[in-house]
Design a protein around this motif. Structure first.
Motif, PDB file in Angstrom:
ATOM      1  N   ASP A   3       0.828  -1.196   0.000  1.00  0.00           N
ATOM      2  CA  ASP A   3       0.000   0.000   0.000  1.00  0.00           C
ATOM      3  C   ASP A   3       0.866   1.250   0.000  1.00  0.00           C
ATOM      4  N   ILE A   5       0.935   4.810   1.700  1.00  0.00           N
ATOM      5  CA  ILE A   5       0.342   5.383   2.898  1.00  0.00           C
ATOM      6  C   ILE A   5       0.442   6.910   2.866  1.00  0.00           C
ATOM      7  N   ALA A   7      -0.512  10.571   5.512  1.00  0.00           N
ATOM      8  CA  ALA A   7      -0.940  11.068   6.814  1.00  0.00           C
ATOM      9  C   ALA A   7      -0.542  12.526   6.954  1.00  0.00           C
ATOM     10  N   SER A  96      -7.444   9.397  -0.142  1.00  0.00           N
ATOM     11  CA  SER A  96      -8.050   8.130   0.287  1.00  0.00           C
ATOM     12  C   SER A  96      -8.766   7.423  -0.856  1.00  0.00           C
ATOM     13  N   ARG A 102      -3.978   4.377   1.508  1.00  0.00           N
ATOM     14  CA  ARG A 102      -4.686   4.275   2.796  1.00  0.00           C
ATOM     15  C   ARG A 102      -3.964   5.145   3.826  1.00  0.00           C
ATOM     16  N   LEU A 103      -4.678   5.467   4.892  1.00  0.00           N
ATOM     17  CA  LEU A 103      -4.084   6.233   5.982  1.00  0.00           C
ATOM     18  C   LEU A 103      -2.978   5.424   6.660  1.00  0.00           C
ATOM     19  N   ALA A 104      -1.914   6.100   7.002  1.00  0.00           N
ATOM     20  CA  ALA A 104      -0.801   5.425   7.687  1.00  0.00           C
ATOM     21  C   ALA A 104      -1.196   5.090   9.115  1.00  0.00           C
ATOM     22  N   GLU A 105      -0.659   3.996   9.613  1.00  0.00           N
ATOM     23  CA  GLU A 105      -0.834   3.621  11.007  1.00  0.00           C
ATOM     24  C   GLU A 105       0.205   4.354  11.862  1.00  0.00           C
ATOM     25  N   PRO A 106      -0.006   4.439  13.174  1.00  0.00           N
ATOM     26  CA  PRO A 106       0.972   5.134  14.032  1.00  0.00           C
ATOM     27  C   PRO A 106       2.372   4.532  13.892  1.00  0.00           C
ATOM     28  N   GLU A 108       4.154   4.146  11.245  1.00  0.00           N
ATOM     29  CA  GLU A 108       4.376   3.287  10.077  1.00  0.00           C
ATOM     30  C   GLU A 108       5.479   3.821   9.166  1.00  0.00           C
ATOM     31  N   LYS A 111       8.574   2.669  10.776  1.00  0.00           N
ATOM     32  CA  LYS A 111       8.649   1.212  10.642  1.00  0.00           C
ATOM     33  C   LYS A 111       9.153   0.823   9.260  1.00  0.00           C
TER      34      LYS A 111
END
Length: 441
Positions: A3, A5, A7, A96, A102-106, A108, A111
């Motif tokens: 994906d 990402i 944010a 989006s 997709r929105l990034a995760e905290p 990410e 990471k």
């Protein structure tokens, strides 16, 4: 395919400028969709942002960082737009709807930077600490760690261990080769002893590194109405704790964070310690004792009007303790029991507060490391370093055991270092041997 990402990487709107970060394989196609072109790498370009239907979203600066030379190691773009809530929401909604977005995760982005080899674990931790840094000392330590100071040190140690293993195994496996020098152990084990001493010295600074990161803890301890809450308010220059003539007002720990001489200080007001049948007060006293045991410095407060130097009122700890006589504004004569090293002050008039702050700075200075010193900052660092030192010591001291077992200890030591940085892999020992001794020529 992975994906892409996105944010909001800047502060919450409204703000003057909002920065939206994109990372992943769809960055180029996304830029072509919303601005119509791919900007020249690493040069800010003013662009008009539109959604897929051509509707105007905003105008702003766009930067493109092609991978792998980017923060995450992937293609990355930053959209610098106006920081209004509506503008940010419109652009985020447009992104989006792009395929694969997709929105990034905290965490990410960081990471992915780690997964792509752009950062090791210690740098990731340093970046996290840098974002949370409250004081100048924390900022310097975190910035050094984020820049790779710990990684460079541990990688150097791991390289030295790997070289030692290679030399020993070369002597074992290729002893018939004429260009393999004999008595490798005569040089290897003394070198590993020196390394063990370096690790031990580094470990000795772990407490100082943790204090920089987590703060220097000071517990205010004393009998009820000794002036603990008043002193807390005086040092913070605001009404943090309730001050009352009624004994036992403070029942729980009240903690505030201060910046003293560039160092983070956690100042704790505690319940007054005395004999009590009140169950709630007894719990408060238990917590007071626990705070004293966990503190880096204890300020033992005594009411100057009583002039009682009875340190047996509450057996404290083996922690560094400074006796502070309070309420000097209420006494006409010097405190007869006050001795060298003890302080006299008034939280009401401010008399003696400068002396107390100077003493606190002195105590902090003894706990902190020299500026620029590379130190472990987390419990996990300390745990793996202890393992590394144990295995190194076993290898160095194992003169009566098979050499193969001693090299296994060295492998365990290197693995412990690799677990700190997140780079535990199987070293190519034969590659080292070939480069050193031309085996197989």
């Amino acid at each position: 395919m992975r994906d892409t990402i996105f944010a909001l990487s800047s502060g919450a709107p409204p703000s003057g400028v909002a920065v939206i970060r994109l990372s992943g394989p769809g960055v180029r196609s996304g830029l072509e969709t919303i601005i119509g072109f791919i900007p020249e790498p690493r040069l800010a370009k003013l662009a008009t942002l539109r959604d897929r239907s051509g509707l105007l979203l905003d105008r702003g600066l766009v930067l493109y960082f092609p991978g792998p030379a980017s923060f995450t190691g992937e293609d990355v773009a930053e959209l610098q737009i106006h920081g209004g809530r509506a503008s940010v929401a419109a652009v985020m909604d447009c992104l989006s709807q792009l395929p694969g977005y997709r929105l990034a995760e905290p965490g990410e982005y960081t990471k992915r930077a780690f997964e792509n080899g752009r950062m090791d674990l210690t740098a990731v931790e340093g970046l996290s600490d840098l974002i949370r840094a409250e004081t100048e000392t924390q900022r310097r330590q975190a910035l050094g760690q984020a820049a790779g100071a710990l990684r460079d040190l541990y990688d150097d140690w791991a390289t030295r261990i790997t070289h030692a293993r290679a030399m020993v195994e070369a002597e074992l496996d290729f002893s018939d080769e004429e260009d393999i020098p004999g008595s490798v152990s005569d040089r290897i084990w003394p070198a590993m002893k020196v390394l063990a001493e370096e690790v031990a010295g580094h470990l000795a600074g772990a407490k100082a590194g943790e204090i920089v990161r987590d703060g220097f803890r000071i517990a205010l301890i004393g009998a009820p109405n000794a002036g603990k809450s008043s002193l807390l308010n005086a040092l913070t220059q605001r009404d943090v704790a309730i001050v009352s003539d009624i004994a036992g007002t403070t029942r729980d720990i009240v903690e505030v964070r201060l910046d003293i001489a560039g160092q983070l200080v956690l100042l704790q007001d505690t319940a007054g310690i005395r004999e009590s049948d009140d169950g709630i007060e007894q719990e408060g006293i238990r917590r007071s004792r626990a705070a004293a045991n966990q503190a880096d410095l204890v300020l033992e407060l005594r009411d100057a009007r009583t002039a009682i130097a009875d340190s047996e009122v509450f057996p404290l700890t083996d922690k560094s303790t400074v006796v502070v006589w309070t309420k000097s504004d209420l006494v006409d004569t010097a405190v007869p029991a006050a001795s060298s090293g003890e302080l006299l002050l008034s939280s009401v008039t401010g008399e003696g507060l400068d002396s107390l702050l100077s003493r606190i700075e002195h105590e902090i200075g003894k706990a902190y490391a020299a500026p620029g010193e590379v130190l472990p900052t987390r419990t996990r660092h300390k745990q793996y370093l202890i393992t590394c030192l144990r295995e190194l010591t076993a290898a160095v001291d194992g003169t009566g055991i098979p050499t193969e077992l001693r090299t296994e200890y060295l492998r365990n030591a290197a693995n412990a270092l690799g677990r700190i940085t997140g780079k535990v892999d199987v070293e190519d020992l034969l590659g080292v041997i070939f480069s050193e001794f031309c085996v197989g020529k």
